[in-house]
Design a protein around this motif. Structure first.
Motif, PDB file in Angstrom:
ATOM      1  N   PHE A 120       0.835  -1.200   0.000  1.00  0.00           N
ATOM      2  CA  PHE A 120       0.000   0.000   0.000  1.00  0.00           C
ATOM      3  C   PHE A 120       0.872   1.254   0.000  1.00  0.00           C
ATOM      4  CE2 PHE A 120      -2.771   2.986   2.549  1.00  0.00           C
ATOM      5  CZ  PHE A 120      -3.719   3.204   1.551  1.00  0.00           C
ATOM      6  N   ASP A 121       1.908   1.241   0.861  1.00  0.00           N
ATOM      7  CA  ASP A 121       2.833   2.383   0.932  1.00  0.00           C
ATOM      8  C   ASP A 121       3.549   2.589  -0.403  1.00  0.00           C
ATOM      9  OD1 ASP A 121       2.202   2.948   3.552  1.00  0.00           O
ATOM     10  OD2 ASP A 121       3.856   1.784   4.396  1.00  0.00           O
ATOM     11  N   ALA A 122       3.942   1.479  -1.024  1.00  0.00           N
ATOM     12  CA  ALA A 122       4.642   1.568  -2.317  1.00  0.00           C
ATOM     13  C   ALA A 122       3.729   2.167  -3.389  1.00  0.00           C
ATOM     14  CB  ALA A 122       5.134   0.190  -2.745  1.00  0.00           C
ATOM     15  N   LEU A 123       2.463   1.782  -3.357  1.00  0.00           N
ATOM     16  CA  LEU A 123       1.507   2.324  -4.329  1.00  0.00           C
ATOM     17  C   LEU A 123       1.284   3.816  -4.100  1.00  0.00           C
ATOM     18  CD1 LEU A 123      -1.081  -0.590  -4.422  1.00  0.00           C
ATOM     19  CD2 LEU A 123       0.382   0.148  -6.315  1.00  0.00           C
ATOM     20  N   LEU A 124       1.159   4.211  -2.844  1.00  0.00           N
ATOM     21  CA  LEU A 124       0.987   5.631  -2.541  1.00  0.00           C
ATOM     22  C   LEU A 124       2.191   6.432  -3.032  1.00  0.00           C
ATOM     23  CD1 LEU A 124      -0.520   5.592   1.089  1.00  0.00           C
ATOM     24  CD2 LEU A 124      -1.718   5.979  -1.075  1.00  0.00           C
ATOM     25  N   GLY A 167      -6.287  -9.461  14.740  1.00  0.00           N
ATOM     26  CA  GLY A 167      -5.282  -8.619  15.369  1.00  0.00           C
ATOM     27  C   GLY A 167      -4.863  -7.423  14.546  1.00  0.00           C
ATOM     28  N   ASP A 168      -5.260  -7.414  13.264  1.00  0.00           N
ATOM     29  CA  ASP A 168      -4.841  -6.329  12.375  1.00  0.00           C
ATOM     30  C   ASP A 168      -5.889  -5.223  12.239  1.00  0.00           C
ATOM     31  OD1 ASP A 168      -2.374  -7.483  11.712  1.00  0.00           O
ATOM     32  OD2 ASP A 168      -3.325  -8.766  10.223  1.00  0.00           O
ATOM     33  N   VAL A 169      -7.014  -5.380  12.938  1.00  0.00           N
ATOM     34  CA  VAL A 169      -8.101  -4.412  12.755  1.00  0.00           C
ATOM     35  C   VAL A 169      -7.672  -2.966  13.060  1.00  0.00           C
ATOM     36  CG1 VAL A 169     -10.379  -3.693  13.582  1.00  0.00           C
ATOM     37  CG2 VAL A 169      -9.974  -6.076  12.968  1.00  0.00           C
ATOM     38  N   PRO A 170      -6.997  -2.695  14.196  1.00  0.00           N
ATOM     39  CA  PRO A 170      -6.573  -1.304  14.440  1.00  0.00           C
ATOM     40  C   PRO A 170      -5.682  -0.761  13.319  1.00  0.00           C
ATOM     41  CG  PRO A 170      -6.353  -2.611  16.435  1.00  0.00           C
ATOM     42  CD  PRO A 170      -6.632  -3.574  15.327  1.00  0.00           C
ATOM     43  N   LEU A 171      -4.822  -1.626  12.793  1.00  0.00           N
ATOM     44  CA  LEU A 171      -3.945  -1.225  11.693  1.00  0.00           C
ATOM     45  C   LEU A 171      -4.760  -0.933  10.439  1.00  0.00           C
ATOM     46  CD1 LEU A 171      -0.922  -0.862  11.143  1.00  0.00           C
ATOM     47  CD2 LEU A 171      -0.833  -3.262  10.429  1.00  0.00           C
ATOM     48  N   ALA A 172      -5.777  -1.766  10.194  1.00  0.00           N
ATOM     49  CA  ALA A 172      -6.632  -1.573   9.019  1.00  0.00           C
ATOM     50  C   ALA A 172      -7.404  -0.262   9.127  1.00  0.00           C
ATOM     51  CB  ALA A 172      -7.601  -2.748   8.873  1.00  0.00           C
ATOM     52  N   VAL A 173      -7.890   0.044  10.323  1.00  0.00           N
ATOM     53  CA  VAL A 173      -8.608   1.304  10.527  1.00  0.00           C
ATOM     54  C   VAL A 173      -7.681   2.480  10.232  1.00  0.00           C
ATOM     55  CG1 VAL A 173      -9.713   2.783  12.246  1.00  0.00           C
ATOM     56  CG2 VAL A 173     -10.251   0.343  12.181  1.00  0.00           C
ATOM     57  N   ALA A 174      -6.444   2.360  10.670  1.00  0.00           N
ATOM     58  CA  ALA A 174      -5.465   3.427  10.420  1.00  0.00           C
ATOM     59  C   ALA A 174      -5.240   3.615   8.915  1.00  0.00           C
ATOM     60  CB  ALA A 174      -4.150   3.109  11.122  1.00  0.00           C
ATOM     61  N   THR A 175      -5.257   2.514   8.161  1.00  0.00           N
ATOM     62  CA  THR A 175      -5.038   2.643   6.715  1.00  0.00           C
ATOM     63  C   THR A 175      -6.221   3.333   6.042  1.00  0.00           C
ATOM     64  OG1 THR A 175      -5.965   0.466   6.170  1.00  0.00           O
ATOM     65  CG2 THR A 175      -3.597   0.577   6.630  1.00  0.00           C
ATOM     66  N   LEU A 176      -7.428   3.180   6.597  1.00  0.00           N
ATOM     67  CA  LEU A 176      -8.585   3.883   6.039  1.00  0.00           C
ATOM     68  C   LEU A 176      -8.354   5.387   6.097  1.00  0.00           C
ATOM     69  CD1 LEU A 176     -11.704   1.962   7.431  1.00  0.00           C
ATOM     70  CD2 LEU A 176     -10.670   1.790   5.167  1.00  0.00           C
ATOM     71  N   VAL A 225      -8.208   0.386  -2.596  1.00  0.00           N
ATOM     72  CA  VAL A 225      -7.627  -0.781  -1.933  1.00  0.00           C
ATOM     73  C   VAL A 225      -8.550  -1.267  -0.825  1.00  0.00           C
ATOM     74  CG1 VAL A 225      -5.685  -1.653  -0.581  1.00  0.00           C
ATOM     75  CG2 VAL A 225      -5.274  -0.014  -2.432  1.00  0.00           C
ATOM     76  N   ILE A 226      -8.885  -2.559  -0.882  1.00  0.00           N
ATOM     77  CA  ILE A 226      -9.648  -3.210   0.186  1.00  0.00           C
ATOM     78  C   ILE A 226      -8.714  -4.198   0.867  1.00  0.00           C
ATOM     79  CG2 ILE A 226     -11.597  -4.722   0.740  1.00  0.00           C
ATOM     80  CD1 ILE A 226     -13.038  -3.605  -1.716  1.00  0.00           C
ATOM     81  N   PHE A 227      -8.488  -3.997   2.156  1.00  0.00           N
ATOM     82  CA  PHE A 227      -7.610  -4.892   2.900  1.00  0.00           C
ATOM     83  C   PHE A 227      -8.398  -6.076   3.461  1.00  0.00           C
ATOM     84  CE2 PHE A 227      -4.649  -1.273   3.165  1.00  0.00           C
ATOM     85  CZ  PHE A 227      -3.454  -1.929   2.929  1.00  0.00           C
ATOM     86  N   LEU A 228      -7.750  -7.234   3.442  1.00  0.00           N
ATOM     87  CA  LEU A 228      -8.275  -8.439   4.091  1.00  0.00           C
ATOM     88  C   LEU A 228      -7.404  -8.672   5.319  1.00  0.00           C
ATOM     89  CD1 LEU A 228      -8.665 -10.621   0.867  1.00  0.00           C
ATOM     90  CD2 LEU A 228     -10.359  -9.121   1.928  1.00  0.00           C
TER      91      LEU A 228
END
Length: 201
Positions: A66-70, A85-94, A78-81
């Motif tokens: 994701f960072d590389a694409l940005l 344990g990754d939910v807080p990280l996924a929220v941050a990516t939103l 981008v839709i993350f799967l």
């Protein structure tokens, strides 16, 4: 332009195959990649549709991808799967621009619907860009005098006022006005104003 597709990146063969079958069964063209590196190697600015990206993979993680694409200026939705344990990280990516995330196990129908929405979003964004590019090309074809007259028209000035301000004849203004309308592909001053107010992303 490349064909719009759901670009699915997951290093788990079984999950990747199951998701590809799900999306294709819903009429969503799908391309699969076993790693983020594979996807990035195939990515071009014309890559369109959406990206389903597993958060945790061997090698480059989904987040690193994701960072590389940005960094490349990519605007592909981008839709993350993610795992639990990754939910807080996924929220941050939103907050950083990801389109959505789905926690495993997810509802197949909801995921397929959201992928369709992401692809529609990308299509709309690209249409706006194409429209903006077309308008900008038309403007670039105008002569300096035609641009001056266009500015006067957009300011709501009559031909006589424009002629006086530019110290040219009203007939010259009329000729330039006709030429710029033809180049801008409009018939009236109102059409010209509306064209230049079009959303440009």
């Amino acid at each position: 332009m490349n064909t719009p597709q759901a670009h699915l990146v997951d290093d788990d063969d079984a999950i990747r195959d199951a998701l590809a079958w799900l999306l294709k069964s819903r009429g969503l063209p799908t391309a699969t990649y076993a790693s983020a590196e594979d996807f990035l190697a195939s990515w071009t600015p014309d890559t369109c549709g959406c990206l389903l990206l597993d958060m945790r993979m061997e090698g480059m993680s989904g987040l690193d991808c994701f960072d590389a694409l940005l960094a490349r200026g990519a605007a592909l939705p981008v839709i993350f799967l993610t795992g639990h344990g990754d939910v807080p990280l996924a929220v941050a990516t939103l907050k950083r621009g990801a389109f959505d995330f789905f926690e495993k196990p997810f509802n197949d129908n909801e995921l397929a619907t959201r992928v369709g929405e992401a692809m529609a979003h990308d299509a709309r964004r690209r249409a706006v860009h194409a429209s903006a590019d077309s308008i900008n090309l038309r403007i670039q074809r105008l002569s300096p005098r035609e641009r001056q007259i266009m500015d006067g028209i957009l300011a709501g000035k009559y031909n006589k006022v424009i002629a006086d301000e530019l110290n040219i004849s009203m007939r010259t203004v009329e000729v330039h006005r006709a030429n710029l309308f033809e180049k801008m592909q409009v018939k009236t001053a109102v059409e010209l104003a509306n064209l230049l107010k079009s959303p440009q992303a």
